[in-house]
Design a protein around this motif. Sequence first.
Motif, mmCIF file in Angstrom:
data_model
loop_
_atom_site.group_PDB
_atom_site.id
_atom_site.type_symbol
_atom_site.label_atom_id
_atom_site.label_comp_id
_atom_site.label_asym_id
_atom_site.label_seq_id
_atom_site.Cartn_x
_atom_site.Cartn_y
_atom_site.Cartn_z
ATOM 1 N N UNK A 153 0.828 -1.204 0.000
ATOM 2 C CA UNK A 153 0.000 0.000 0.000
ATOM 3 C C UNK A 153 0.865 1.258 0.000
ATOM 4 N N UNK A 154 1.975 1.204 0.718
ATOM 5 C CA UNK A 154 2.862 2.370 0.763
ATOM 6 C C UNK A 154 3.444 2.682 -0.614
ATOM 7 N N UNK A 197 -1.991 7.957 4.835
ATOM 8 C CA UNK A 197 -3.313 8.043 4.218
ATOM 9 C C UNK A 197 -4.274 7.052 4.861
ATOM 10 N N UNK A 198 -3.806 5.827 5.112
ATOM 11 C CA UNK A 198 -4.665 4.834 5.744
ATOM 12 C C UNK A 198 -5.048 5.285 7.150
ATOM 13 N N UNK A 199 -4.094 5.843 7.886
ATOM 14 C CA UNK A 199 -4.416 6.315 9.245
ATOM 15 C C UNK A 199 -5.406 7.477 9.198
ATOM 16 N N UNK A 200 -5.269 8.335 8.192
ATOM 17 C CA UNK A 200 -6.202 9.462 8.055
ATOM 18 C C UNK A 200 -7.606 8.958 7.726
ATOM 19 N N UNK A 259 -9.842 -0.358 2.079
ATOM 20 C CA UNK A 259 -8.780 0.395 2.753
ATOM 21 C C UNK A 259 -7.536 -0.467 2.949
ATOM 22 N N UNK A 260 -7.745 -1.744 3.276
ATOM 23 C CA UNK A 260 -6.638 -2.645 3.532
ATOM 24 C C UNK A 260 -6.540 -3.684 2.417
ATOM 25 N N UNK A 261 -5.314 -4.013 2.041
ATOM 26 C CA UNK A 261 -5.076 -4.998 1.000
ATOM 27 C C UNK A 261 -4.799 -6.371 1.631
ATOM 28 N N UNK A 284 -1.664 -8.272 12.674
ATOM 29 C CA UNK A 284 -0.374 -7.868 12.118
ATOM 30 C C UNK A 284 -0.504 -7.205 10.751
ATOM 31 N N UNK A 285 -1.241 -7.826 9.830
ATOM 32 C CA UNK A 285 -1.313 -7.339 8.447
ATOM 33 C C UNK A 285 -1.881 -5.930 8.383
ATOM 34 N N UNK A 286 -3.065 -5.725 8.972
ATOM 35 C CA UNK A 286 -3.706 -4.413 8.905
ATOM 36 C C UNK A 286 -2.924 -3.355 9.679
ATOM 37 N N UNK A 287 -2.370 -3.724 10.815
ATOM 38 C CA UNK A 287 -1.602 -2.762 11.605
ATOM 39 C C UNK A 287 -0.350 -2.313 10.866
ATOM 40 N N UNK A 288 0.332 -3.251 10.191
ATOM 41 C CA UNK A 288 1.524 -2.884 9.430
ATOM 42 C C UNK A 288 1.166 -1.925 8.300
ATOM 43 N N UNK A 289 0.050 -2.194 7.611
ATOM 44 C CA UNK A 289 -0.376 -1.300 6.531
ATOM 45 C C UNK A 289 -0.695 0.095 7.071
#
Length: 274
Positions: A20-21, A246-249, A173-175, A235-240
């Motif tokens: 995502x980054x 943008x994801x945090x926003x 939002x999450x991949x 782990x997966x969603x938190x790392x993203x």
Amino acid sequence: FYSDDEVNEVAKLVVFGGKQSQLDSVLVPVSERLLTKYKEAKAVFEANDPESDAAKAAKDKMEALKLFRHDIGAYVRLYGFLCQIFDYGNTDIEKRSIFFKLLQRLLTFDREIETIDLSALALTHYTLKDLGKRNLSISGGDAIEPTGEPGSGKVQDKHQESLDAIIAKVNDLFMGDLSPGDKLVYVNNVIKGKLLDCEVLIQQAINNTKQQFSNSPDLDQQILNAVMDALSSFTDMSKQALDSERIRAELKDILLGPAGLYEELVKKGRGNPA
């Protein structure tokens, strides 16, 4: 508005499973260019007489940008339908469909933060289950009841409406191989649950308007802390989320919007059940 290189890079990342980054590093600069153009044109329009040449030219630019967003959305929908009927034999058309779909969600011209944007809703995966054989005979059996009177439908449960709205917002939002249920639990239970236990946020919610509360640096920091605390379990969603501002926003927008974080903090602070 964009270059072929940007289209190709986004398509490559999507097809080959980029992070995502990495997608953000290409898409965000494109969206920021367009948002900046719109903001500058709007400032000119508001600073001049509406009938002046400068104001008219600025309005034309604003409308052109809005039309661009509308057109790329139409492109994605139409191509998604027509490509099932025949093969275009042109990968550039497919690449643009991928690029436009992701870019459109970032072009928030004059859109309120809490508006639910259904353009992000997408089928990410599905499961097939063997439920056994069924008798599909249409002979005999009970008659099908006709439709009821107009206006006789029941109002949808408000709680379910809010959950549906959250799923619609976090769906893309999450991949990765994540179910809608996983995403809902992560946002509405884990992250929001940790924030509801923060006394600092409770006091700020009680003593400030929702808009003032949304601008609190403590809220941004506590969201980041909650994401880090959930790293071991999700782990997966938190790392993203940690890798992408943008994801945090967008996560913050969901929490303040359909998830009702502010309202529940206020209720909790005033001693009412959330």
